[in-house]
Motif scaffolding. Structure first.
Motif, short mmCIF file in Angstrom:
data_model
loop_
_atom_site.label_atom_id
_atom_site.label_comp_id
_atom_site.label_asym_id
_atom_site.label_seq_id
_atom_site.Cartn_x
_atom_site.Cartn_y
_atom_site.Cartn_z
N ALA A 193 0.83 -1.21 0.00
CA ALA A 193 0.00 0.00 0.00
C ALA A 193 0.87 1.25 0.00
N ASP A 197 1.23 4.20 -2.92
CA ASP A 197 1.07 5.62 -2.63
C ASP A 197 2.23 6.44 -3.18
N VAL A 204 -5.90 3.17 -7.60
CA VAL A 204 -7.10 3.06 -6.78
C VAL A 204 -7.34 1.59 -6.48
N VAL A 213 -11.77 1.64 -2.13
CA VAL A 213 -11.26 1.24 -0.82
C VAL A 213 -10.08 2.12 -0.42
N HIS A 214 -9.27 2.49 -1.39
CA HIS A 214 -8.09 3.34 -1.13
C HIS A 214 -7.67 4.00 -2.43
N ALA A 215 -7.24 5.24 -2.34
CA ALA A 215 -6.72 5.96 -3.51
C ALA A 215 -5.45 6.69 -3.11
N ASN A 216 -4.43 6.62 -3.97
CA ASN A 216 -3.19 7.34 -3.64
C ASN A 216 -3.36 8.83 -3.97
N ARG A 220 -6.38 10.79 -5.95
CA ARG A 220 -7.27 11.74 -5.29
C ARG A 220 -7.36 13.04 -6.08
N ALA A 295 -6.09 -4.44 2.21
CA ALA A 295 -7.44 -4.19 2.70
C ALA A 295 -8.34 -5.36 2.32
N ALA A 298 -10.68 -5.13 -0.72
CA ALA A 298 -10.15 -4.81 -2.04
C ALA A 298 -10.13 -6.04 -2.94
#
Length: 385
Positions: A193, A197, A204, A213-216, A220, A295, A298
């Motif tokens: 992760a 980033d 994403v 679930v997550h975005a770098n 963003r 995650a 994901a």
């Protein structure tokens, strides 16, 4: 006495294991030797050589080999021009589709194969007599392939081996393409992760429903500008309907079945805010070492970056809309270029019956009845998706 050929029956479970081994190479390129060893053993090949070169310098980005000693390997690498000539030359190789395994003797013919310097000076002394190769990547930045040599004691390369390699082929391409974002360096699962980033492309993590679930940081910013991707009620959305549908199918299959995933989700084209083309690559997380340490929700990681060159239209659009295989797409391109079915078979090094089968599948998927209908369909979709 001719060798007795043993039929190969690879289960879906075993193919999934081999696919997982390929995806382990995304995180650690040192795993390529194990992945190639497993594949050569499964399909009764004697050796395998994988190579990826940088287009601007010609330097090696990635190389791995199994089943061949160091000295013969160095000799094979030094014979690079002879290898290209033995496969029919650069233009012939460029005509071969990516992700589609081809048999050397069928591409150039047995006589031309046996008369080549590469066959006489390297292949035959190794006890080999044929090879199957897959074009992995061929774009503005990289060119790469993997070849599997068959020993004369085993017998010809049959449909079972080619069918198995055909399943694995797009996963080779996905692993090499996405591994290039990491510059082919080893990444620990526990720090993946953080590594995502730190990368410059927008990245994403999404679940099966495309919920983020997550975005770098880069993603963003892209989401904030709403181009070429945006959030729609918490769900990731692309700026083109055909691309969105292709992404949804790819992520769904990434969650459920890597074999069905195939080439879906590799370089999905999407227009950017200034008309510049972007592409989306889908990396499934449910296979190999990547299924752990991320995650839990994901399903896939999406890599969104500016394309190095404009997508090839209209073949990109048709491939997205009708879920074409690489072979079907290449045949479509040749039909649009005015080639006959016999010419297509010669160009691709396949039997006329195989070309007919691919063409019938093209008709079935697109609803067309004649080659002229395919040409008209391509003309209607000549605009970017």
């Amino acid at each position: 006495m001719a060798p007795v050929r043993r039929e190969i029956a690879t289960t879906r479970e075993r193919l999934s294991e081999l696919i997982g081994g390929i995806y382990d190479c995304v995180l650690d390129p040192a795993n390529w030797e194990k992945a190639l060893t497993d594949i050569t053993g499964e399909f009764r090949f004697h050796n395998a050589i994988l190579g990826v070169l940088r287009m601007d310098t010609g330097n090696s980005i990635l190389g791995a080999a199994v089943g061949v000693e160091a000295e013969p390997l160095a000799q094979a690498i030094a014979m690079g021009p002879e290898v290209v000539a033995a496969w029919g030359g650069p233009e012939r190789i460029q005509e071969l589709p990516l992700d589609e395994p081809v048999v050397w003797s069928k591409v150039v013919g047995i006589q031309a194969q046996r008369e080549s310097r590469y066959f006489r000076e390297w292949v035959q002394p190794q006890g080999l007599f044929d090879a199957a190769a897959i074009g992995i990547v061929r774009d503005h930045s990289m060119v790469g392939n993997v070849a599997f040599g068959r020993h004369s004691a085993v017998g010809r390369i049959g449909n079972a081996e080619l069918d198995g390699l055909r399943v694995l082929a797009p996963h080779f391409r996905r692993a090499v393409t996405i591994g290039n974002f990491f510059e082919m360096k080893t990444i620990e699962v526990t720090t993946l992760a953080a590594a995502l980033d730190a990368l410059s492309p927008a990245i994403v993590m999404v679940d099966e429903r495309l919920e983020v679930v997550h975005a770098n940081a880069a993603a963003r910013l892209m989401l904030a500008s709403r181009a070429p991707v945006r959030l729609d009620k918490g769900t990731l959305a692309l700026a083109a309907t055909a691309s969105q549908d292709a992404l949804a199918r790819a992520v769904r299959d990434a969650a459920r079945d890597a074999i069905a995933l195939g080439a879906k989700g590799i370089a999905i084209p999407v227009p950017g805010p200034d008309g510049r083309p972007y592409v989306v690559h889908v990396l499934p997380l449910g296979y190999g070492r990547m299924r752990h340490g991320l995650a839990p929700r994901a399903t896939a990681v999406l890599f969104i970056s500016a394309a190095g060159a404009a997508p090839r239209m209209p073949s990109d659009a048709i491939a997205l809309l009708y879920d074409l295989t690489p072979a079907e797409r290449r045949i479509l391109e040749l039909i649009v270029a005015g080639r006959t079915r016999a010419e297509i078979a010669r160009t691709l090094g396949i039997a006329a019956s195989t070309a007919k089968t691919h063409l019938l599948r093209l008709f079935d998927k697109t609803g067309c009845k004649r080659q002229a209908d395919l040409v008209r369909l391509a003309a209607r979709l000549a605009a970017p998706v």
